[in-house]
Enzyme design. Structure first.
Site, PDB file in Angstrom:
ATOM      1  N   ARG A 129       0.809  -1.222   0.000  1.00 49.20           N
ATOM      2  CA  ARG A 129       0.000   0.000   0.000  1.00 49.20           C
ATOM      3  C   ARG A 129       0.846   1.278   0.000  1.00 49.20           C
ATOM      4  O   ARG A 129       0.342   2.363  -0.211  1.00 49.20           O
ATOM      5  CB  ARG A 129      -0.967  -0.019   1.208  1.00 49.20           C
ATOM      6  CG  ARG A 129      -2.090  -1.027   1.066  1.00 49.20           C
ATOM      7  CD  ARG A 129      -2.844  -1.246   2.373  1.00 49.20           C
ATOM      8  NE  ARG A 129      -2.123  -2.122   3.303  1.00 49.20           N
ATOM      9  CZ  ARG A 129      -2.573  -2.498   4.506  1.00 49.20           C
ATOM     10  NH1 ARG A 129      -3.744  -2.057   4.936  1.00 49.20           N
ATOM     11  NH2 ARG A 129      -1.861  -3.293   5.279  1.00 49.20           N
ATOM     12  N   LYS A 141       8.580  -1.412   3.563  1.00 47.35           N
ATOM     13  CA  LYS A 141       7.791  -0.448   4.336  1.00 47.35           C
ATOM     14  C   LYS A 141       8.491   0.021   5.616  1.00 47.35           C
ATOM     15  O   LYS A 141       8.525   1.218   5.912  1.00 47.35           O
ATOM     16  CB  LYS A 141       6.422  -1.027   4.684  1.00 47.35           C
ATOM     17  CG  LYS A 141       5.610  -0.092   5.567  1.00 47.35           C
ATOM     18  CD  LYS A 141       4.161  -0.409   5.591  1.00 47.35           C
ATOM     19  CE  LYS A 141       3.833  -1.590   6.464  1.00 47.35           C
ATOM     20  NZ  LYS A 141       2.377  -1.788   6.540  1.00 47.35           N
ATOM     21  N   GLY A 156      -8.022  -4.427  13.401  1.00 45.97           N
ATOM     22  CA  GLY A 156      -8.712  -5.530  14.049  1.00 45.97           C
ATOM     23  C   GLY A 156      -9.595  -4.987  15.173  1.00 45.97           C
ATOM     24  O   GLY A 156      -9.266  -3.977  15.791  1.00 45.97           O
ATOM     25  N   GLN A 169      11.295 -14.761   6.930  1.00 47.85           N
ATOM     26  CA  GLN A 169       9.984 -15.265   6.519  1.00 47.85           C
ATOM     27  C   GLN A 169       9.976 -15.189   4.989  1.00 47.85           C
ATOM     28  O   GLN A 169       9.839 -14.106   4.426  1.00 47.85           O
ATOM     29  CB  GLN A 169       8.869 -14.392   7.117  1.00 47.85           C
ATOM     30  CG  GLN A 169       7.483 -14.921   6.838  1.00 47.85           C
ATOM     31  CD  GLN A 169       6.387 -13.898   7.071  1.00 47.85           C
ATOM     32  OE1 GLN A 169       6.636 -12.689   7.032  1.00 47.85           O
ATOM     33  NE2 GLN A 169       5.178 -14.369   7.288  1.00 47.85           N
ATOM     34  N   TYR A 194      41.402  23.342  -6.667  1.00 51.08           N
ATOM     35  CA  TYR A 194      41.242  22.221  -7.597  1.00 51.08           C
ATOM     36  C   TYR A 194      41.904  22.549  -8.920  1.00 51.08           C
ATOM     37  O   TYR A 194      41.614  23.577  -9.532  1.00 51.08           O
ATOM     38  CB  TYR A 194      39.735  21.989  -7.794  1.00 51.08           C
ATOM     39  CG  TYR A 194      39.370  20.771  -8.594  1.00 51.08           C
ATOM     40  CD1 TYR A 194      39.981  19.538  -8.354  1.00 51.08           C
ATOM     41  CD2 TYR A 194      38.385  20.839  -9.576  1.00 51.08           C
ATOM     42  CE1 TYR A 194      39.631  18.413  -9.085  1.00 51.08           C
ATOM     43  CE2 TYR A 194      38.021  19.712 -10.305  1.00 51.08           C
ATOM     44  CZ  TYR A 194      38.651  18.501 -10.054  1.00 51.08           C
ATOM     45  OH  TYR A 194      38.298  17.388 -10.771  1.00 51.08           O
TER      46      TYR A 194
HETATM   47  C1  UD1 Z   1      -2.381  -5.621  11.919  1.00 50.26           C
HETATM   48  C2  UD1 Z   1      -3.333  -6.468  12.764  1.00 50.26           C
HETATM   49  C3  UD1 Z   1      -4.549  -5.628  13.122  1.00 50.26           C
HETATM   50  C4  UD1 Z   1      -4.126  -4.367  13.836  1.00 50.26           C
HETATM   51  C5  UD1 Z   1      -3.084  -3.602  13.029  1.00 50.26           C
HETATM   52  C6  UD1 Z   1      -2.530  -2.476  13.865  1.00 50.26           C
HETATM   53  C7  UD1 Z   1      -3.048  -8.763  12.018  1.00 50.26           C
HETATM   54  C8  UD1 Z   1      -3.642  -9.881  11.260  1.00 50.26           C
HETATM   55  N1  UD1 Z   1      -3.745  -7.622  12.029  1.00 50.26           N
HETATM   56  O1  UD1 Z   1      -3.033  -5.325  10.691  1.00 50.26           O
HETATM   57  O2  UD1 Z   1      -5.409  -6.366  13.969  1.00 50.26           O
HETATM   58  O3  UD1 Z   1      -5.268  -3.556  14.076  1.00 50.26           O
HETATM   59  O4  UD1 Z   1      -2.006  -4.448  12.639  1.00 50.26           O
HETATM   60  O5  UD1 Z   1      -1.676  -1.648  13.123  1.00 50.26           O
HETATM   61  O6  UD1 Z   1      -2.008  -8.909  12.604  1.00 50.26           O
HETATM   62  N2  UD1 Z   1       4.219  -8.635   8.421  1.00 50.26           N
HETATM   63  C9  UD1 Z   1       5.174  -9.614   8.263  1.00 50.26           C
HETATM   64  N3  UD1 Z   1       4.845 -10.725   7.560  1.00 50.26           N
HETATM   65  C10 UD1 Z   1       3.622 -10.948   7.017  1.00 50.26           C
HETATM   66  C11 UD1 Z   1       2.659  -9.923   7.173  1.00 50.26           C
HETATM   67  C12 UD1 Z   1       2.980  -8.782   7.888  1.00 50.26           C
HETATM   68  O7  UD1 Z   1       6.296  -9.493   8.748  1.00 50.26           O
HETATM   69  O8  UD1 Z   1       3.428 -12.000   6.406  1.00 50.26           O
HETATM   70  C13 UD1 Z   1       4.596  -7.411   9.177  1.00 50.26           C
HETATM   71  C14 UD1 Z   1       4.539  -6.162   8.348  1.00 50.26           C
HETATM   72  O9  UD1 Z   1       5.808  -5.874   7.803  1.00 50.26           O
HETATM   73  C15 UD1 Z   1       4.086  -5.098   9.349  1.00 50.26           C
HETATM   74  C16 UD1 Z   1       3.353  -5.887  10.416  1.00 50.26           C
HETATM   75  O10 UD1 Z   1       3.661  -7.239  10.225  1.00 50.26           O
HETATM   76  O11 UD1 Z   1       5.176  -4.442   9.942  1.00 50.26           O
HETATM   77  C17 UD1 Z   1       1.832  -5.678  10.349  1.00 50.26           C
HETATM   78  O12 UD1 Z   1       1.374  -6.083   9.083  1.00 50.26           O
HETATM   79  P1  UD1 Z   1       0.240  -5.304   8.309  1.00 50.26           P
HETATM   80  O13 UD1 Z   1      -0.023  -6.008   7.037  1.00 50.26           O
HETATM   81  O14 UD1 Z   1       0.531  -3.873   8.245  1.00 50.26           O
HETATM   82  O15 UD1 Z   1      -0.998  -5.551   9.289  1.00 50.26           O
HETATM   83  P2  UD1 Z   1      -2.300  -4.670   9.386  1.00 50.26           P
HETATM   84  O16 UD1 Z   1      -3.174  -4.968   8.221  1.00 50.26           O
HETATM   85  O17 UD1 Z   1      -1.978  -3.275   9.629  1.00 50.26           O
HETATM   86 CA    CA Z   2      -0.156  -2.066   9.492  1.00 50.63          CA
END
Ligand code: UD1
Ligand code: CA
Length: 462
Positions: A18, A25, A145, A78, A393
Site C-alpha cells: 500500500r 515499508k 482488528g 519469513q 582544484y
Molecule cells: C495488523 C493487525 C490488526 C491491527 C493492526 C494495527 C493482524 C492480522 N492484524 O493489521 O489487527 O489492528 O495491525 O496496526 O495482525 N508482516 C510480516 N509478515 C507478514 C505480514 C505482515 O512481517 O506476512 C509485518 C509487516 O511488515 C508489518 C506488520 O507485520 O510491519 C503488520 O502487518 P500489516 O499487514 O501492516 O498488518 P495490518 O493490516 O496493519
Molecule cells: Ca499495518
C-alpha cells in the site's frame, strides 16, 4: 508480580504494497529514522534478553539497517509473507532456549514509545497475564482488528476488519498490534491458527481467541489516544505519523527551555539536540546528527545536517550547515553555505555568501563576504577580504591553502593552492597568488596601476 526475562519480536517482513514503492515499508522514515529503528530503540530500553526481527521482503536491506546499530539482534527470515502469525512463528528457532515473556510488535508503528511499552509490560506482569494485548478506542477504526468483548466486558477475540460482521464492524475498540505473550504458550498458540479467513493469512491476532478458549489469562492495556498507534500502511499515514512525531518533539523542546518563533515550522530529526535558552527562528529543517548548545541564536529558513553548534553561537537566516563544528561565539550567515569538514573556532565570523568546505578557522578569524574557502586552514585573527577564492582544484587533484595567524588577505584574491601565506603577511587586493608569502611581508600578485597623461579632450561645439 513475576520477574521473568523478556524477548522481543518485531514483525518487519511485509512488502507494504500500500506504500506503492520498492523500499521495504519498515525502512520508510519518520523524523529521518527508519520506522523499524524507532521500534528497536523503544524495545531496547526494556533491556530484553533477546531481540528478534522477522525479515522477508528485501530481507538483506532491512537486516543490514538493523544490524548496523543493533549487532546482537537476531534475524529470522519469513520467505513468504503468509501473515503476521506466520511471521511471528519464524522466531521459534531463535527463541528455542528462551523462557519468559515475549513482546511482539508490528514494524510499522513508529510512534510507539519506550514509556508505553513499559506500561504494557508492567500491566502484563502485575496482572500475571499469559497474554496482554493493546487496544485503543478509535473514532474511525477502519482497517484495524476489532477487540470483541462479551456482555461482561471480557475479551473474547480479535476480528480483523475484512472478517467483521456488520455488527462487529461497529466496535470502536481496535487492536494496536502490541502483544506480550508468555513463551510457554506463544508458539503453540500460533501453530493452532489457520488461514481460513478473508485474507487467506495466518493472523497473529487469532491467538487471542485461542488463548481464551484454552482458559489462559488474557488482559489488555488501552491507550488514551489511538492516533499515534494506528500504524503506517499508506504514504498518507506516513505523513500523519511524521506530523504527530514533530508535534511531540516540538513540545518536548519547548518544555525543556528551547524558544521557538513558530514551532509548527521547525522540523526536527529523531536525534536533534537543542540546549535550553537557544532561540530557533521560523522554517528550520534539521537532518540527522545535529546538536546545538545552550543560548545559541538560530535564525530562520536554514538547514542543518550532522553538525555541532556550541553554546552562544549564532547562525543567521538562509544558511545551509552540513558536517560542521561551530564554536561558542562564532557567527555564520546570513546566506552561508557551510559544507562538510568546516570547523569554526570561538569568535570566528563567516558572513554572507560565503561557502566553506574542509576549512578550519582559528579563533577570531573572519571571512565576512562573498568568498570560497575549500581545503583551507585559516589562522587566528586572520581577515579574509571579500571575494577571495581558494583555488583548491587543478582539474585533477585538490590542494591545501594554509593562511597563518594575523594575516590580512585583501579583497578579491585568488589563492592558487598549494600555497601558504605566513604569519602577519598582507596581500594586495585583486592579487592572484601562486607562491608562498613570507611572514610579515606584503605580497602583490597583480600589475601595478599606472596613470598616463592622455591628449587633451576636445569638446565639440554644438
Ligand atoms: C495488523 C493487525 C490488526 C491491527 C493492526 C494495527 C493482524 C492480522 N492484524 O493489521 O489487527 O489492528 O495491525 O496496526 O495482525 N508482516 C510480516 N509478515 C507478514 C505480514 C505482515 O512481517 O506476512 C509485518 C509487516 O511488515 C508489518 C506488520 O507485520 O510491519 C503488520 O502487518 P500489516 O499487514 O501492516 O498488518 P495490518 O493490516 O496493519
Ligand atoms: Ca499495518
Amino acid at each position: 508480580m513475576s520477574h521473568s526475562a523478556l524477548a522481543t519480536i518485531i514483525l518487519s517482513a511485509g512488502k507494504g504494497s500500500r506504500m506503492k514503492t520498492d523500499l521495504p515499508k519498515v525502512l520508510h522514515q519518520v523524523a529521518q529514522r527508519p520506522m523499524v529503528m524507532h521500534l528497536m530503540d523503544a524495545t531496547a530500553t526494556l533491556n530484553p534478553e533477546k531481540m528478534v526481527a522477522i525479515v522477508g521482503h528485501k530481507a538483506q536491506e532491512v537486516s543490514n539497517c538493523i544490524k548496523a546499530e543493533y549487532p546482537t539482534c537476531l534475524f529470522a527470515e519469513q520467505k513468504e509473507q503468509l501473515g503476521t502469525g506466520h511471521a511471528a512463528l519464524m522466531a521459534e528457532e531463535a527463541l528455542k532456549n528462551f523462557t519468559g515473556d515475549v513482546l511482539i510488535l508490528n514494524g510499522d508503528v513508529p510512534l510507539i514509545t519506550a514509556d508505553l511499552l513499559q506500561k504494557i509490560y508492567t500491566e502484563h506482569k502485575t496482572q500475571n497475564n499469559s497474554l496482554t494485548l493493546t487496544s485503543a478506542i478509535a473514532e474511525d477504526p477502519t482497517g484495524l482488528g476489532r477487540i470483541i468483548r462479551d456482555a461482561e466486558g471480557n475479551i473474547t477475540k480479535n476480528v480483523e476488519q475484512k472478517d467483521c460482521s456488520a455488527e462487529q464492524a461497529l466496535v470502536k475498540e481496535a487492536n494496536v498490534g502490541i502483544y506480550i505473550v508468555s513463551s510457554d504458550y506463544l508458539f503453540d498458540l500460533i501453530k493452532q491458527t489457520g488461514n481460513n479467513n478473508a485474507a487467506g493469512e495466518y493472523y497473529i491476532t487469532d491467538i487471542i481467541g485461542l488463548a481464551i478458549e484454552k482458559g489462559l489469562k488474557v488482559g489488555s492495556y488501552t491507550v488514551d489516544d489511538p492516533k499515534p498507534y494506528l500504524g503506517v500502511n499508506t504514504p498518507l499515514q506516513l505523513a500523519e505519523n511524521e506530523r504527530i512525531y514533530q508535534m511531540r518533539k516540538r513540545e518536548m523542546m519547548l518544555l525543556s527551555g528551547v524558544r521557538m518563533k513558530a514551532p509548527e515550522s521547525v522540523y526536527f530529526a529523531y536525534d536533534t539536540k537543542v540546549g535550553a535558552g537557544t532561540y530557533l527562528g521560523a522554517n528550520i529543517h534539521f537532518n540527522a546528527g545535529v546538536s546545538i548548545g545552550e543560548n545559541a541564536y538560530i535564525e530562520g529558513d536554514s538547514y542543518f545536517t550532522d553538525s555541532n553548534i556550541a553554546n552562544q553561537a549564532m547562525v543567521k537566516a538562509f544558511s545551509h550547515v552540513e558536517g560542521a563544528k561551530i564554536a561558542t561565539g562564532a557567527t555564520v550567515g546570513p546566506f552561508a553555505r557551510v559544507r562538510p569538514g568546516s570547523d569554526f573556532a570561538e569568535n570566528t565570523k563567516v558572513g554572507s555568501f560565503v561557502e566553506t568546505k574542509k576549512a578550519t578557522l582559528a579563533q577570531g578569524a573572519s571571512v565576512a563576504h562573498l568568498s570560497y574557502l575549500g581545503d583551507a586552514t585559516i589562522g587566528a585573527k586572520t581577515n579574509i577580504g571579500g571575494g577571495t577564492i581558494t583555488c583548491n582544484y587543478d582539474g585533477v587533484n585538490k590542494h591545501q591553502t594554509i593562511i597563518e595567524d594575523n594575516v590580512f588577505i585583501g579583497s578579491n584574491n585568488a589563492l592558487v593552492a598549494p600555497i601558504c601565506i605566513k604569519e602577519g603577511a598582507t596581500t594586495a587586493a585583486g592579487s592572484a597568488l601562486t607562491e608562498d608569502v613570507p611572514a610579515q611581508s606584503l605580497a602583490f600578485g597583480r600589475a601595478r596601476q599606472t596613470n598616463k597623461i592622455q591628449p587633451a579632450k576636445t569638446v565639440k561645439e554644438a
